[in-house]
Design an enzyme around this catalytic site. Sequence first.
Site, PDB file in Angstrom:
ATOM      1  N   GLU A  41      -3.417   7.755  -3.728  1.00 22.89           N
ATOM      2  CA  GLU A  41      -3.691   6.511  -2.930  1.00 22.89           C
ATOM      3  C   GLU A  41      -3.637   5.214  -3.750  1.00 22.89           C
ATOM      4  O   GLU A  41      -4.442   4.974  -4.773  1.00 22.89           O
ATOM      5  CB  GLU A  41      -4.800   6.272  -2.123  1.00 22.89           C
ATOM      6  N   TYR A  47       0.904  -1.321  -0.141  1.00 27.89           N
ATOM      7  CA  TYR A  47       0.008  -0.021  -0.062  1.00 27.89           C
ATOM      8  C   TYR A  47       0.913   1.390  -0.121  1.00 27.89           C
ATOM      9  O   TYR A  47       1.951   1.456   0.623  1.00 27.89           O
ATOM     10  CB  TYR A  47      -0.936   0.062   1.251  1.00 27.89           C
TER      11      TYR A  47
END
Length: 432
Positions: A241, A153
């Site tokens: 993101e 991530y």
Amino acid sequence: MASPAAAQAWKLLRDLVLRPPLLAVRSQAVQLTPRRWLNLQEYQSKKLMSDHGVRVQRFFVADTAKEALEAAKKLNAKEFVLKAQILAGGRGKGVFSSGLKGGVHLTKDPQVVGQLAKQMIGYNLATKQTAKEGVKVNKVMVAEALDISRETYLAILMDRSYNGPVLVGSPQGGVDIEEVAASNPELIFKEQIDIMEGIKDSQAQRMAENLGFLGPLKNQAADQIKKLYNLFLKIDATQVEVNPFGETPEGQVVCFDAKINFDDNAEFRQKDIFAMDDKSENEPIENEAAKYDLKYIGLDGNIACFVNGAGLAMATCDIIFLNGGKPANFLDLGGGVKESQVYQAFKLLTADPKVEAILVNIFGGIVNCAIIANGITKACRELELKVPLVVRLEGTNVHEAQNILNNSGLPITSAIDLEDAAKKSVACVAKK
């Protein structure tokens, strides 16, 4: 029970105001969400990334089944992924009005890509985040399917507490990052970036190492991190993101999926990006509200809420519920208000046949209450308002505003505070 569309709108509003913070930086990013949401389709976000040197899957966009077939042939890949392009989530488990199940399909046969696209384009796709009738699919994305050997991530967020950008990463990607932060906070890594100096090589290398990239992949990941930061700055993003930020068995670091939030105050600098805003899935009333810099979210009740600020909107909706009523919407005026906006807001609210009462709840900080009062009286007269109107004003020039309302000769019910306003609004509806 609220309709799926209203439930989605309610969730959107709650997420904006009450989303629990996973990290200090993440909660700040939510607070910095623009006053209007710029909606980009997946293929548009991926093109932005690709144009800035970020590695994504090779892909084409198709408007017809024939174009989808041709795109698959051009890709000449071992396997293809075909994705319906709508803004709502849950596409993979959605159902088309054509009978096809799933808005995301994998296949190794270009002919099957064409056949599937024929059952997608022009049909409505219903998911858990759409209304029951679904959303019409006008485009599909045909991409090269890549295997993922490991998922991480990565996000770049604008964080007020650091007065600038922060790099956030975790070696556990492809899952809900909030859950990782709650169960394994030691797996969340941060790098504060000096916005004047930019991201340093050492920071990108350290983050790549913390994400678990080894050997040549470490340098490759660091390079992609720097390119993502350059994208973040160049497009005036408040958040980029990437989840998952992954590696393939062939040794490539790829941004498989990304969410980008933009700073609406930079619209004057980012005209090309904002011109891509996809409003086709909005309710017509939302698009009409946006013309006047108003934010509108429809709900299923009968008491219209006219407020300034998402937090106040949430509180207004909640207190209406607590007093036995149901909000029909919230309409957010924002900060720099003009009388003409107040008039247009009332025009939108009164056009909704569900509305049986209107509650105006304004806290005048930046907003001048006298401007609101003048706009209200003008709207009531010119639109010949037929539903009860309850007004609670507080803040800048509130006494002048109250005098304007009291001397207007109009049937406007004043409230001393928010609870009083909610009770009076609910009572107006109950009398009908």
